[in-house]
Motif scaffolding. Structure first.
Motif, mmCIF file in Angstrom:
data_model
loop_
_atom_site.group_PDB
_atom_site.id
_atom_site.type_symbol
_atom_site.label_atom_id
_atom_site.label_comp_id
_atom_site.label_asym_id
_atom_site.label_seq_id
_atom_site.Cartn_x
_atom_site.Cartn_y
_atom_site.Cartn_z
ATOM 1 N N TYR A 47 0.846 -1.200 0.000
ATOM 2 C CA TYR A 47 0.000 0.000 0.000
ATOM 3 C C TYR A 47 0.884 1.255 0.000
ATOM 4 C CZ TYR A 47 -3.486 3.423 1.577
ATOM 5 O OH TYR A 47 -4.303 4.526 1.682
ATOM 6 N N ASN A 48 1.849 1.305 0.909
ATOM 7 C CA ASN A 48 2.716 2.483 1.014
ATOM 8 C C ASN A 48 3.644 2.621 -0.184
ATOM 9 O OD1 ASN A 48 1.799 3.520 3.505
ATOM 10 N ND2 ASN A 48 2.913 1.911 4.603
ATOM 11 N N TYR A 49 4.040 1.484 -0.768
ATOM 12 C CA TYR A 49 4.878 1.520 -1.983
ATOM 13 C C TYR A 49 4.162 2.287 -3.090
ATOM 14 C CZ TYR A 49 6.961 -0.169 -6.344
ATOM 15 O OH TYR A 49 7.508 -0.251 -7.598
ATOM 16 N N TYR A 50 2.896 1.942 -3.322
ATOM 17 C CA TYR A 50 2.149 2.607 -4.383
ATOM 18 C C TYR A 50 1.760 4.032 -4.005
ATOM 19 C CZ TYR A 50 1.875 -1.467 -7.378
ATOM 20 O OH TYR A 50 2.193 -2.506 -8.217
ATOM 21 N N LYS A 51 1.540 4.272 -2.717
ATOM 22 C CA LYS A 51 1.237 5.636 -2.282
ATOM 23 C C LYS A 51 2.431 6.546 -2.537
ATOM 24 C CE LYS A 51 -0.779 8.239 1.533
ATOM 25 N NZ LYS A 51 -1.325 8.182 2.904
ATOM 26 N N ASN A 52 3.627 6.041 -2.260
ATOM 27 C CA ASN A 52 4.844 6.811 -2.524
ATOM 28 C C ASN A 52 5.101 6.985 -4.020
ATOM 29 O OD1 ASN A 52 5.391 7.096 0.217
ATOM 30 N ND2 ASN A 52 6.594 5.204 0.314
ATOM 31 N N LYS A 53 4.527 6.085 -4.829
ATOM 32 C CA LYS A 53 4.668 6.190 -6.282
ATOM 33 C C LYS A 53 3.752 7.267 -6.868
ATOM 34 C CE LYS A 53 7.763 3.190 -7.579
ATOM 35 N NZ LYS A 53 8.941 3.616 -8.366
ATOM 36 N N GLY A 54 2.814 7.734 -6.060
ATOM 37 C CA GLY A 54 1.956 8.816 -6.537
ATOM 38 C C GLY A 54 0.506 8.455 -6.742
ATOM 39 N N ILE A 55 0.126 7.188 -6.498
ATOM 40 C CA ILE A 55 -1.282 6.806 -6.656
ATOM 41 C C ILE A 55 -2.109 7.489 -5.568
ATOM 42 C CG2 ILE A 55 -2.919 4.898 -6.376
ATOM 43 C CD1 ILE A 55 -1.206 3.151 -7.985
ATOM 44 N N LYS A 56 -3.212 8.117 -5.991
ATOM 45 C CA LYS A 56 -4.090 8.805 -5.060
ATOM 46 C C LYS A 56 -5.421 8.083 -4.870
ATOM 47 C CE LYS A 56 -2.061 13.244 -6.393
ATOM 48 N NZ LYS A 56 -2.309 14.559 -7.024
ATOM 49 N N ASN A 57 -5.835 7.349 -5.893
ATOM 50 C CA ASN A 57 -7.143 6.705 -5.841
ATOM 51 C C ASN A 57 -7.000 5.247 -5.401
ATOM 52 O OD1 ASN A 57 -9.825 6.057 -6.107
ATOM 53 N ND2 ASN A 57 -9.749 5.843 -8.331
ATOM 54 N N PHE A 58 -7.195 4.990 -4.118
ATOM 55 C CA PHE A 58 -7.206 3.630 -3.579
ATOM 56 C C PHE A 58 -8.662 3.223 -3.382
ATOM 57 C CE2 PHE A 58 -2.953 4.935 -2.670
ATOM 58 C CZ PHE A 58 -2.192 3.764 -2.644
ATOM 59 N N ALA A 59 -9.091 2.153 -4.046
ATOM 60 C CA ALA A 59 -10.475 1.701 -3.908
ATOM 61 C C ALA A 59 -10.738 1.111 -2.536
ATOM 62 C CB ALA A 59 -10.808 0.673 -4.996
ATOM 63 N N ASN A 60 -9.662 0.706 -1.843
ATOM 64 C CA ASN A 60 -9.800 0.088 -0.518
ATOM 65 C C ASN A 60 -8.866 0.793 0.467
ATOM 66 O OD1 ASN A 60 -9.399 -2.276 -2.788
ATOM 67 N ND2 ASN A 60 -11.314 -2.504 -1.631
ATOM 68 N N PRO A 61 -9.277 0.931 1.722
ATOM 69 C CA PRO A 61 -8.403 1.547 2.726
ATOM 70 C C PRO A 61 -7.244 0.623 3.071
ATOM 71 C CG PRO A 61 -10.390 0.699 3.768
ATOM 72 C CD PRO A 61 -10.594 0.554 2.284
ATOM 73 N N ILE A 62 -6.256 1.163 3.754
ATOM 74 C CA ILE A 62 -5.057 0.389 4.084
ATOM 75 C C ILE A 62 -5.386 -0.835 4.946
ATOM 76 C CG2 ILE A 62 -4.537 1.772 6.147
ATOM 77 C CD1 ILE A 62 -1.539 1.448 5.403
ATOM 78 N N GLU A 63 -6.481 -0.755 5.737
ATOM 79 C CA GLU A 63 -6.863 -1.891 6.581
ATOM 80 C C GLU A 63 -7.200 -3.139 5.762
ATOM 81 O OE1 GLU A 63 -8.223 1.130 6.802
ATOM 82 O OE2 GLU A 63 -7.252 1.850 8.640
ATOM 83 N N CYS A 64 -7.620 -2.933 4.499
ATOM 84 C CA CYS A 64 -7.994 -4.067 3.636
ATOM 85 C C CYS A 64 -6.782 -4.766 3.037
ATOM 86 C CB CYS A 64 -8.928 -3.594 2.526
ATOM 87 S SG CYS A 64 -10.545 -3.056 3.129
ATOM 88 N N PHE A 65 -5.610 -4.139 3.139
ATOM 89 C CA PHE A 65 -4.389 -4.750 2.616
ATOM 90 C C PHE A 65 -3.847 -5.697 3.687
ATOM 91 C CE2 PHE A 65 -5.152 -1.505 -0.310
ATOM 92 C CZ PHE A 65 -4.320 -1.636 -1.409
ATOM 93 N N ASP A 66 -4.422 -6.918 3.686
ATOM 94 C CA ASP A 66 -4.199 -7.861 4.777
ATOM 95 C C ASP A 66 -3.128 -8.914 4.496
ATOM 96 O OD1 ASP A 66 -5.481 -9.309 2.832
ATOM 97 O OD2 ASP A 66 -7.323 -9.633 3.990
ATOM 98 N N GLY A 67 -2.444 -8.797 3.358
ATOM 99 C CA GLY A 67 -1.394 -9.757 3.038
ATOM 100 C C GLY A 67 -1.908 -11.070 2.492
#
Length: 495
Positions: A238-258
């Motif tokens: 999640y943070n990798y793509y956020k640092n890449k500049g993506i702004k539109n996440f369809a799911n919150p970080i809590e959904c990135f459960d591995g």
């Protein structure tokens, strides 16, 4: 001599329905001085689409330049779809064909008639944009549920279906027997001592089969490694793509459960790499499980970024032959390398794919340039009295290739949206794909054909004195490919 056409259509015989013959007679009565009409009629066909045999035949005559006017009893005899009519009118206008509807005072030879057409075209454009917006909304709505958005399945997966908790059947990806090979690619590349080239060689030597290519190379492996559909997406991803500049996440970080993977979607330019610019992209959690731990996947991304190739801005800077020269032994592209002041050929089939045993070539790029220049000059000299043209022709050829690339990109986007479309939008998308495919075929034919015009301009052309880019343009017009053997060459001509 161009002809006036009367077109008539009737889907079914009904008491209150005007017959085909009555339509034809009424059209003729409006033009009593005309003694001959070309008649096209479709009986038993709906006006909902243009898949009617005699309608299609009529449009072929239009595009062949054999018609100057089309007359119909009423607009809906021609089409009930405002989008279809908009496309029809574009074709008529391009071929300078007038259009008349005798019941509705549509006559494009008059200012009032043309104004009416422009009003119809405005609504046609509005409907096209509305349909496009609905397709887009449908596309991004499905992201929220993690469904696979269409297109060919990545290596190691098959397209499939799954049942959601509320009983809906939705698209997904299902692992196949190649998934073990996909895992091997990631774990191997994460090793500091393994390069893309070495990995490709290992896979080829071990007989690992690729999906679309006979052999593995850097490009095929890099495409897999870049794809996020393999990763077990957690907060690190999640943070990798956020640092890449993506702004539109369809799911919150809590959904990135591995557990589940993710997919990145968005528009890109035809000459951009798939994930070169993330600012306009979106990311969503998929409805299928990832297979690669995030630390392994992120290590692969780090290596890929360190080894990122330079863009195409310097492509072909050493020789105007670049892109045309091929190895006579394996058929793969030859790359021109410079060492100090010496240029030489290297076979990508040997160094990247490891299927060619050709290490070096006695003939140099300079010698090939000289020989090709002589042969092209012979063509200039021999055909100067037979062919017309100028260097503008070659610039036109480049523009056609750029247009072809744009058309292929549009077709790819439409194909990707098909699986997510409703029945209504699917029909529209299929029509657009058919239209684009026809344009593509026409362009390919045009690119392959050397245009013939007044060759007086070629009489004094010296190929060896042309600028670098002009030489490349001329080469692409006349030469299909140049096969380089150890000490000789073979030119495969387009003419």
């Amino acid at each position: 001599m161009k002809k006036t056409v009367i077109y008539a259509r009737q889907s079914i015989d009904k008491k209150d329905s005007i017959s085909i013959q009555a339509q034809i007679d009424l059209c003729k009565s409006k033009y009593p001085t005309e003694d001959h009409f070309l008649i096209f009629k479709d009986k038993g066909f709906s006006g909902k689409n243009t898949k009617r045999p005699n309608y299609q035949k009529m449009m072929r005559e239009v595009e062949a330049g054999n018609i100057d006017k089309i007359i119909v009893y009423r607009l809906d005899r021609l089409s009930r779809s405002i989008v279809d009519f908009g496309q029809l009118w574009s074709t008529l206008e391009k071929n300078k064909v007038e259009f008349v509807s005798i019941s509705e005072s549509f006559d494009t030879s008059t200012p009032t008639g043309r104004a009416m057409i422009y009003i119809v075209m405005t609504f046609a454009q509005l409907e096209r944009e509305t349909i496009s917006e609905r397709v887009k909304d449908n596309y991004y709505e499905r992201m929220k549920y993690g469904t696979w958005l269409g297109g060919p399945a990545p290596f190691g997966f098959d397209n499939g279906k799954m049942i959601t908790e509320d009983g809906r059947l939705v698209p997904t990806l299902l692992p196949n027997k190649k998934i073990e090979d996909a895992m091997r690619i990631f774990y191997s590349y994460a090793d500091d001592d393994i390069s893309l080239g070495k990995l490709a060689k290992m896979l080829n030597q071990d007989g690992v089969l690729n999906t679309n290519r006979k052999t593995w190379d850097n490009v095929a492996i890099s495409r897999i490694l870049h794809n996020p559909c393999y990763v077990k997406a957690d907060s690190l991803v999640y943070n990798y793509y956020k640092n890449k500049g993506i702004k539109n996440f369809a799911n919150p970080i809590e959904c990135f459960d591995g557990k589940s993977s993710v997919q990145v979607v968005g528009k890109r330019q035809g000459n951009e790499r798939k994930y070169a610019n993330f600012e306009e992209h979106s990311i969503y959690k998929t409805n299928f499980k990832g297979i690669i731990p995030s630390d392994i996947w992120l290590k692969c991304q780090e290596k890929l970024e360190r080894n990122a190739q330079i863009g195409n801005s310097g492509k072909g800077k050493h020789t105007w032959l670049s892109g045309t020269v091929k190895c006579g032994n394996c058929g793969y592209a030859l790359v021109v390398k410079k060492y100090k002041e010496t240029l030489s050929f290297r076979c990508s089939g040997h160094y990247n794919v490891h299927i060619c045993n050709r290490i070096g070539f006695l003939i140099t790029p300079k010698e090939v340039e000289e020989q090709v220049s002589i042969e092209i000059q012979k063509i200039f000299d021999s055909c100067a009295k037979e062919v017309e043209g100028s260097l503008e022709t070659y610039q036109g050829d480049l523009e056609q290739k750029n247009l072809l690339q744009q058309i292929e990109l549009k077709i790819e986007r439409l194909l990707n949206s098909l699986s997510e479309s409703s029945e209504v939008t699917m029909k529209y998308i299929n029509r657009e794909i058919e239209k684009l495919d026809k344009q593509k075929c026409e362009l390919l034919q045009s690119i392959k054909t050397i245009q013939k015009v007044d060759l007086e301009r070629f009489k004094n052309v010296r190929f060896d004195l042309l600028e670098f880019e002009d030489k490349k343009a001329v080469l692409s017009q006349f030469v299909e490919k140049i096969l380089i053997f150890v000490d000789e060459i073979e030119i495969v001509w387009k003419i």
